[in-house]
Design an enzyme around this catalytic site. Structure first.
Site, short mmCIF file in Angstrom:
data_model
loop_
_atom_site.label_atom_id
_atom_site.label_comp_id
_atom_site.label_asym_id
_atom_site.label_seq_id
_atom_site.Cartn_x
_atom_site.Cartn_y
_atom_site.Cartn_z
CB THR A 182 10.45 136.96 -5.69
OG1 THR A 182 11.36 136.17 -6.43
CG2 THR A 182 9.06 136.37 -5.80
CD GLU A 326 8.99 132.73 -3.95
OE1 GLU A 326 10.19 132.86 -3.63
OE2 GLU A 326 8.58 132.83 -5.11
CE LYS A 436 19.20 134.79 -7.40
NZ LYS A 436 18.93 134.03 -6.18
CD1 TRP A 441 15.14 136.84 -8.85
CD2 TRP A 441 16.12 135.33 -10.16
NE1 TRP A 441 15.17 135.65 -8.17
CE2 TRP A 441 15.76 134.71 -8.95
CE3 TRP A 441 16.76 134.58 -11.16
CZ2 TRP A 441 16.00 133.36 -8.70
CZ3 TRP A 441 17.01 133.23 -10.90
CH2 TRP A 441 16.64 132.64 -9.69
#
Ligand code: ADP
Length: 551
Positions: A182, A326, A436, A441
């Site tokens: 991420t 996550e 975003k 991202w």
């Protein structure tokens, strides 16, 4: 261990193959629509597992993929973790330097790559071969390998000739099965490892009525890329449910999605809002039959209210969900609670625009700056913390990042939320300094550093500005040096960013300011900047068509 076996993925594939051998797996590829079924899937995943064994990969080693959503990528989903290796899905849209870091950090042994992403990978390798030192072979998804400098073999040749049966090992549930990175606010991307148990429990939670359940009469099309948190877990839950899979392949346009929905009878699909805005426009201008479509899952960014209304008007239930890399990823789903079923449409709509109710199996809390729990009154806000069986408790090989992002066994999500009296969580702000755009991202901090490395820039701040199509776009606020030529500043900065980042990272506007406002602790006051400059008009009409390239 009280149970007979551990919680692992393989029983899902075994059940689908045993009970639904003829149920289809449909894949849109460069070679046209490819049709197979669970029976063939079982044969080919066995061949893949045998091929991986023969090549000497296995036992916890990481196998990378740089691929769109298609049947071969799906074969790696069960084939790789099933034989004991770890599937590492890599996001091809990232800047090269992130991909280099990720491959080096994960020490991938081999990389399965789509032909269309081969130039991207070749470029990243040529630029920094050291970061790919662990990779001894590239497997190109398809029947042939195009001209390449890399040591590559075609996927079909790689698996060809291997047995269609495989003695799937009984695995420990703690064994790493997946890995996905991420993009962090600062610094390098962070790896999130999924154990067999995390993927199993996430799948089972999705299969509850409070999740996003898939039944054997469903036809599921994940539009969310398979390099984004396992396409939100749908390939696993679709298999668990014994349903038909539809993979939309490389760069699907709205017309492709509409055709697949019509031709394959898709009942459930999922993706970020940008995808559905494209489809909505297409449906308005063309004669599209959406009658098979029952549910459409929206996540990654907030589902606009108008989108929910649009699909209601077309008799498609838009299900708004929230999650993170996550959290494997699904954490909340905005179902309407039973006691609200009879409420008027606007009341129900209000709940559905929120990010939703925590799914069974997870716990959350919302804490203010002082660490105190905030009341569930729909007004008080704080940071959302979550924990549970499929929420990670650490970052892969990054103890310092882990230290900062977890507390008391909870993941600090960086999302600022309210919770109403019915328990619906609503995101009201983002504590993490990232933008975003179209589901991908962009690190504002990285852009700021890059801008400030330019000779004409004294100080620069980057904020996300709301945008109807892309949800957010980057805007640069720049304090030029005294002798800077402001006439050529914007063009110069564009070029400067483009040298190191993909086109869709380039700020759409550069606004010259006198000074960047600071907080009491001397940090850039992004809140103040957003209040003053966070207006869509500043980037309107300036956003390039390929602002987020994969859509
Ligand atoms: P994903 O690939 O699922 O988007 P990421 O880890 O890249 O996962 O991004 C997670 C973040 O995306 C969340 O912390 C939140 O800020 C944002 N997000 C995800 N879903 C939603 C949603 N439904 N509404 C608003 N923001 C969302």
């Amino acid at each position: 261990m009280p149970g007979g076996t551990d919680q692992t993925l393989q029983p899902f594939a075994w059940r689908a193959e045993t009970l639904y051998p003829d149920t289809e797996i449909v894949s849109r590829t460069h070679e046209g629509i490819v049709r197979s079924d669970y029976s063939e899937y079982a044969d080919r995943t066995a061949q893949l597992a045998n091929a991986l064994d023969a090549a000497g990969y296995g036992d916890g080693e990481r196998i990378g993929t740089v691929c769109w959503n298609h049947h071969r990528h799906f074969e790696t989903y069960f084939g790789v973790p099933g034989m004991g290796a770890q599937l590492h899905t890599i996001n091809p849209l990232l800047p090269d330097k992130h991909i280099q870091y990720i491959v080096e950090n994960a020490a991938d042994r081999t990389i399965f790559v789509d032909q269309s992403f081969l130039p991207k990978v070749e470029g990243a390798v040529a630029d920094d071969p050291e970061s790919f030192a662990s990779v001894d072979r590239y497997v190109v998804m398809g029947g042939q390998v195009p001209e390449t400098e890399l040591d590559a073999v075609a996927y079909e040749s790689f698996i060809e000739g291997h047995s269609t049966t495989y003695d799937w090992p009984t695995l420990d549930e703690e064994r790493p099965a997946g890995l996905c990175y991420t993009s962090g606010t600062t610094g390098k991307p962070k790896g999130v490892e999924y154990t067999q148990q995390m993927l199993w429990s996430h799948t089972m939670a999705l299969q509850t009525p409070q999740g996003i359940p898939v039944a054997d009469d469903d036809v599921v099309m994940p539009v969310v890329p398979m390099f984004h948190v396992n396409a939100w877990g749908l390939p696993f839950s679709t298999t668990a449910g014994g349903a038909k899979h539809v993979y939309p392949g490389p760069q699907p346009e709205p017309a492709d999605l509409a055709a697949l929905i019509e031709d394959e009878g898709v009942t459930l699909t999922a993706g970020v809002p940008t995808v559905w805005l494209g489809l909505m426009e297409y449906v308005e201008d063309n004669d599209v039959d959406l009658s098979s479509l029952d549910r459409l899952v929206v996540g990654g960014s907030a589902a606009p209210e108008a989108m929910i209304r649009f699909f209601d008007d077309h008799d498609v239930e838009l299900i708004h969900a929230w999650g993170m890399t996550e959290t494997a990823p699904v954490g909340t789903v905005a179902h309407v609670k039973a006691d609200l079923e009879d409420a008027d449409y606007e009341t129900r709509l209000d709940k559905r625009t929120k990010q939703g109710l925590i799914v069974p199996g997870l716990e959350f809390r919302v804490v203010d700056d002082a660490g105190e729990a905030v009341p569930h009154d729909g007004e008080a806000f704080g940071e959302l913390h979550v924990r549970g069986p499929w929420v990670t408790t650490e970052y892969f090989a990054r103890p310092e990042a882990t230290e900062a992002e977890f507390v008391d066994g909870y993941l600090k999500t960086g999302d600022v939320v309210t919770v109403d009296g019915d328990g619906y969580i609503k995101i009201v702000d983002r504590a993490k300094d990232v933008i975003k755009s179209g589901g991908e991202w962009i690190s504002s901090v990285e852009l700021e550093n890059e801008l400030m490395a330019h000779e004409a820039v004294a100080e620069a701040a980057v904020i996300g500005v709301p945008h109807e199509r892309w949800q957010e776009r980057p805007l640069a606020l720049v304090v030029p040096t005294e002798d800077a030529d402001t006439g050529t500043l914007e063009a110069g900065l564009r070029e400067h960013i483009l040298a190191s980042y993909p086109k869709w990272w380039v700020p759409d506007s550069v606004v010259v300011i006198d000074e960047v406002p600071k907080t009491a602790t001397g940090k850039f006051n992004k809140q103040a900047l957003r209040a003053e400059y966070g207006d869509e008009s500043l980037v309107e009409g300036r956003v390039p068509e390929d602002a987020a390239p994969e859509r």
